[in-house]
Design an enzyme around this catalytic site. Structure first.
Site, PDB file in Angstrom:
ATOM      1  CG  HIS A  67      40.912  38.837  48.621  1.00  0.00           C
ATOM      2  ND1 HIS A  67      39.676  39.144  48.919  1.00  0.00           N
ATOM      3  CD2 HIS A  67      41.277  39.777  48.408  1.00  0.00           C
ATOM      4  CE1 HIS A  67      39.501  40.481  48.963  1.00  0.00           C
ATOM      5  NE2 HIS A  67      40.739  41.004  48.740  1.00  0.00           N
ATOM      6  CD  GLU A  68      45.457  40.436  49.403  1.00  0.00           C
ATOM      7  OE1 GLU A  68      46.004  41.338  48.646  1.00  0.00           O
ATOM      8  OE2 GLU A  68      44.393  40.674  50.129  1.00  0.00           O
ATOM      9  CG  HIS A  71      43.532  42.307  45.101  1.00  0.00           C
ATOM     10  ND1 HIS A  71      42.524  43.340  44.484  1.00  0.00           N
ATOM     11  CD2 HIS A  71      43.249  42.217  46.080  1.00  0.00           C
ATOM     12  CE1 HIS A  71      41.558  43.170  45.342  1.00  0.00           C
ATOM     13  NE2 HIS A  71      41.939  42.751  46.526  1.00  0.00           N
TER      14      HIS A  71
END
Length: 387
Positions: A67-68, A71
């Site tokens: 998820h990170e 980003h």
């Protein structure tokens, strides 16, 4: 957020974990092994539940990291430097050094994380369905189903419209796209985050006192974090408005009071430290290059009898290259790390040569001058210190 353990690098991005991850991992493994897995697939030995629970917890952590990373990689596509990715008690943080050049970039950076989590949920759900169809054990099906539900929950929750959640950043990007006013959009998203945090705290307290479910304390903790982080981001948005166009070189103090690697400690104390009311000083070599720093506390640890022969180069502390600023760095990008740092100051250098120093006080002064409709003028008397 400071990393307790560094795990390595991915695509050049430092990845690590905060100590609080150990707490959530222990609780997660215990909950899976004693409640979730036995409840969904009875009849297995305890060792089987605990072994699968450990594997599921590690996969869950990897999903948070994905998820990170999403980003971070999209941010890098738009020219934003990624300082680090840190996993902690309430999820993960991708530390970005800069901003997207336009609202579309901001929107894509924000939305890609939840999309990856939702995609992961789909993959785990498909895996659970395939495992069931192929006759795999119910323990595997339960584990994959749990991962699917949790990733879907993370994806949906992060899309709630309030900073610092990804949904708040999506909201801010959409408002910026519509109005053209980035600062106003962020203030609105920040207020939404404060409201959202308050609602979570309220629901959590209702759950604790009226349903007698101590699990509501997690909602209280999460709501408190959201409110605090939303207020911090609103403050940062105000900083960006006040410091627009101001560079680090406009605010830094130059020349800086410093020491040299060849100076003995006693000579430095008599010739420099006694003359200026500062506690921390940069150290340069004979070519004028920044090599480290010394503090009065560090010098005080050297035995008195050694101070006539020990030199600053022998006792200096190294400087993290990432903490050295360039004069052209926008002050608004340097301010958050500077205000949150341990020493609340940073050296400013070009090609390793010290240009000046900047302190948290310099940032505060620049903000106050901005409210008076003025901009700072660089000082010509050296200072490097921490409050």
């Amino acid at each position: 957020m400071r990393q307790t353990v560094r795990l390595g690098r991915f695509a050049g991005i430092p990845i690590g974990v905060h100590w609080s991850v150990l707490v959530i991992m222990l609780l997660l493994v215990q909950g899976l092994a004693m409640v979730v897995l036995p409840g969904g697939s009875a009849g297995y030995p305890a060792a089987g539940y605990w072994s699968v629970a450990v594997i599921v917890a590690v996969v869950f952590l990897a999903a948070l990291l994905a998820h990170e990373l999403a980003h971070a990689l999209v941010a890098r596509h738009y020219g934003i430097r990624v300082r680090a990715i840190t996993l902690w008690l309430l999820g993960g943080v991708a530390e970005l050094d800069g901003e997207a050049p336009h609202a579309r970039g901001d929107l894509l950076i924000a939305v890609v994380g939840p999309l990856v989590s939702l995609a992961g949920a789909g993959v785990f759900a498909a895996g659970a369905a395939a495992a069931h169809a192929w006759g795999a054990g119910s323990l595997i099906v339960t584990a994959l189903s749990w991962l699917a539900v949790v990733n879907a929950t993370i994806g949906v929750f992060n899309l709630l419209p309030g900073t610092p959640l990804d949904g708040g950043r999506v909201l801010a990007a959409a408002l910026w796209w519509r109005s053209g006013d980035r600062a106003a959009a962020r203030r609105t998203a920040g207020r939404a985050g404060v409201l959202l945090g308050g609602l979570l705290i309220g629901f959590g307290l209702l759950e604790v006192f009226f349903i007698a479910n101590v699990g509501g304390l997690w909602l209280v903790l999460l709501g408190w974090f959201l409110r605090s982080a939303a207020r911090a981001e609103a403050t940062e948005a105000g900083l960006r408005t006040a410091l627009a166009g101001v560079r680090t070189g406009d605010v830094m103090t130059t020349p800086a009071v410093c020491g040299y690697t060849h100076q003995t400690i006693n000579n430095f104390v008599i010739d420099v430290a006694c003359r200026y009311p500062y506690r921390i000083f940069p150290v340069l070599d004979l070519d004028g290059r920044l090599t480290g720093l010394v503090s009065l506390t560090r010098l005080g640890r050297v035995p008195v009898g050694d101070r006539d022969r020990r030199r600053l180069g022998d006792v200096q502390a190294p400087i993290d290259p990432g903490s050295v600023l360039d004069p052209g760095t926008p002050l608004v990008d340097a301010a958050p790390a500077l205000l949150a740092g341990d020493h609340r100051w940073a050296p400013v250098a070009v090609d390793g040569r010290l240009s000046g120093v900047i302190t948290a006080g310099d940032v505060a002064r620049a903000v106050e001058l901005a409210t008076l409709g003025s901009t700072p003028r660089r000082s010509d008397h050296g200072v490097i210190a921490s409050p």
